[in-house]
Design an enzyme around this catalytic site. Structure first.
Site, mmCIF file in Angstrom:
data_model
loop_
_atom_site.group_PDB
_atom_site.id
_atom_site.type_symbol
_atom_site.label_atom_id
_atom_site.label_comp_id
_atom_site.label_asym_id
_atom_site.label_seq_id
_atom_site.Cartn_x
_atom_site.Cartn_y
_atom_site.Cartn_z
ATOM 1 N N HIS A 181 -9.170 0.376 8.058
ATOM 2 C CA HIS A 181 -10.246 0.925 8.876
ATOM 3 C C HIS A 181 -11.197 -0.178 9.323
ATOM 4 O O HIS A 181 -11.179 -1.290 8.795
ATOM 5 C CB HIS A 181 -11.031 1.975 8.085
ATOM 6 C CG HIS A 181 -11.699 1.413 6.859
ATOM 7 N ND1 HIS A 181 -11.026 1.188 5.676
ATOM 8 C CD2 HIS A 181 -12.979 1.019 6.636
ATOM 9 C CE1 HIS A 181 -11.861 0.685 4.786
ATOM 10 N NE2 HIS A 181 -13.061 0.576 5.344
ATOM 11 N N ARG A 189 -10.223 -8.135 3.666
ATOM 12 C CA ARG A 189 -10.164 -8.281 5.124
ATOM 13 C C ARG A 189 -8.744 -8.620 5.563
ATOM 14 O O ARG A 189 -8.123 -9.537 5.038
ATOM 15 C CB ARG A 189 -11.106 -9.395 5.598
ATOM 16 C CG ARG A 189 -12.578 -9.148 5.298
ATOM 17 C CD ARG A 189 -13.453 -10.195 5.997
ATOM 18 N NE ARG A 189 -14.789 -10.182 5.423
ATOM 19 C CZ ARG A 189 -15.222 -11.042 4.511
ATOM 20 N NH1 ARG A 189 -14.413 -12.000 4.080
ATOM 21 N NH2 ARG A 189 -16.443 -10.953 4.039
ATOM 22 N N GLU A 229 -14.558 6.149 0.280
ATOM 23 C CA GLU A 229 -15.858 6.287 0.942
ATOM 24 C C GLU A 229 -15.786 7.324 2.055
ATOM 25 O O GLU A 229 -14.710 7.827 2.407
ATOM 26 C CB GLU A 229 -16.292 4.941 1.528
ATOM 27 C CG GLU A 229 -15.334 4.401 2.574
ATOM 28 C CD GLU A 229 -15.657 2.974 3.003
ATOM 29 O OE1 GLU A 229 -16.769 2.498 2.752
ATOM 30 O OE2 GLU A 229 -14.777 2.342 3.601
ATOM 31 N N HIS A 241 -9.604 -1.051 1.222
ATOM 32 C CA HIS A 241 -10.149 -1.122 -0.129
ATOM 33 C C HIS A 241 -9.117 -0.671 -1.150
ATOM 34 O O HIS A 241 -8.311 0.229 -0.881
ATOM 35 C CB HIS A 241 -11.386 -0.227 -0.254
ATOM 36 C CG HIS A 241 -12.447 -0.505 0.759
ATOM 37 N ND1 HIS A 241 -13.045 -1.735 0.888
ATOM 38 C CD2 HIS A 241 -13.011 0.295 1.706
ATOM 39 C CE1 HIS A 241 -13.944 -1.679 1.869
ATOM 40 N NE2 HIS A 241 -13.932 -0.461 2.381
#
Length: 321
Positions: free
Chosen positions: A177, A197, A119, A102
């Site tokens: 991740h 992605r 996150e 991200h």
């Protein structure tokens, strides 16, 4: 209006890697492979609505617009994109998620109104041997990562670690991740739905077509070397004590065990989000009492003040720094 604990109707998202495990929390899932329940959110891709009290039927965006800093605190009411700053999800991973990364708030290619995405994951349940992909191996730089992607051997660059129930993984923007099959996760994150992605196992999406990859964006936003990611095993020996799990510029998350009656209080600085990980109980505050069970999430206004947790349960508490 007098503040009170807010409960929301979840928004459900079908994902190629999802399943039906979220039904165990009492959700009435739509048909399909449901991978995500957005339990508290205010995003263009899903806004949750209040289901209890005088504000029932109102969206989180409407509540925030109506009550501003009084209910949400100064930071919760004055955000970069004019929306609620966090997005709270439950994830059912029946298959491996794509290898992804991200961006942060400063990436120039972010869509208008979109934030970066830092996150954290709290593992609600993990099957024996379950793993996650958590960062690049040591000494993998951009050139080596790009070459591995081009040659179809990206997995050689990735660290895999075991995931057990109760583990916490903090994932700053820029950390490569992926959740893998066999985990059920509570996710606290910036209010963003931007994912790049890198690899998706050459599988088709829900429409039968390969899902889009974002190689150039991924290479650009990845933090090579130490991204600041950290993990914790979060065993707690005694009840009624907050254990810090993650601390970032965007949220702080703690964990505690409730055993009996525990008096707590919000502050004027920030709202509080509670997630019940295990057990059941009640919350009393703002003149209302609500039953609580595993998988439920509540938003407590900053000006709620004193409240009481009661029962036998494990809870997460998140708020703004």
């Amino acid at each position: 209006m007098k503040p009170y604990p807010l409960k929301f109707q979840a928004e459900f998202k079908e994902r190629v890697w999802g399943g039906r495990a979220l039904e165990q929390f009492g959700f009435e899932l739509p048909d399909g492979h449901i991978g995500e329940a957005w339990v508290i959110g205010d995003h263009a891709h899903g806004t949750t609505k209040v289901v209890n009290g005088d504000l029932a039927g109102k969206g989180l965006d409407e509540v925030r617009e109506a009550f501003g800093s009084e209910w949400f605190g100064p930071k919760g009411s004055q955000t970069k994109n004019g929306k609620f700053p966090l997005l709270i999800k439950l994830l059912d991973c029946q298959d491996d998620l794509s290898v992804q990364v991200h961006p942060d708030d400063h990436y120039e290619k972010l869509a208008e109104g979109e934030l970066g995405k830092t996150e954290m994951w709290y593992i609600l349940d993990a099957k024996p041997g379950a793993k996650i992909i958590y960062g690049l191996k040591e000494h993998v730089d951009r050139a080596a990562f790009a070459q591995a992607i081009e040659e179809g051997r990206i997995m050689d660059c990735l660290q895999e670690v075991e995931a057990k129930t109760g583990d916490t993984f903090y994932i700053p923007a820029g950390t490569v991740h992926a959740l893998k099959a066999g985990v059920l996760v509570a996710e606290i994150q910036q209010n963003s739905d931007t994912t790049y992605r890198v690899y998706d196992y050459d599988r088709p999406g829900l429409d039968g077509k390969p899902r889009e990859l974002h190689i150039e964006d991924s290479l650009h936003v990845t933090k090579y070397g130490d991204s600041g990611a950290s993990r914790k095993t979060t065993d707690i020996d005694a009840p009624h004590h907050w254990l810090n799990l993650a601390e970032s510029p965007y949220f702080i998350t703690d964990k505690a065990i409730v055993d009996g009656r525990w008096e707590q209080s919000t502050t004027q600085d920030s709202f509080v989000i509670l997630i019940v990980c295990e057990g059941e109980g009640q919350i009393h505050g703002g003149g209302e009492s609500l039953p609580l069970k595993r998988g439920e999430a509540l938003l407590l206004p900053a000006n709620l003040g004193a409240y009481v947790l009661e029962g036998k349960m494990t809870v997460l508490r998140s708020y703004l720094p």
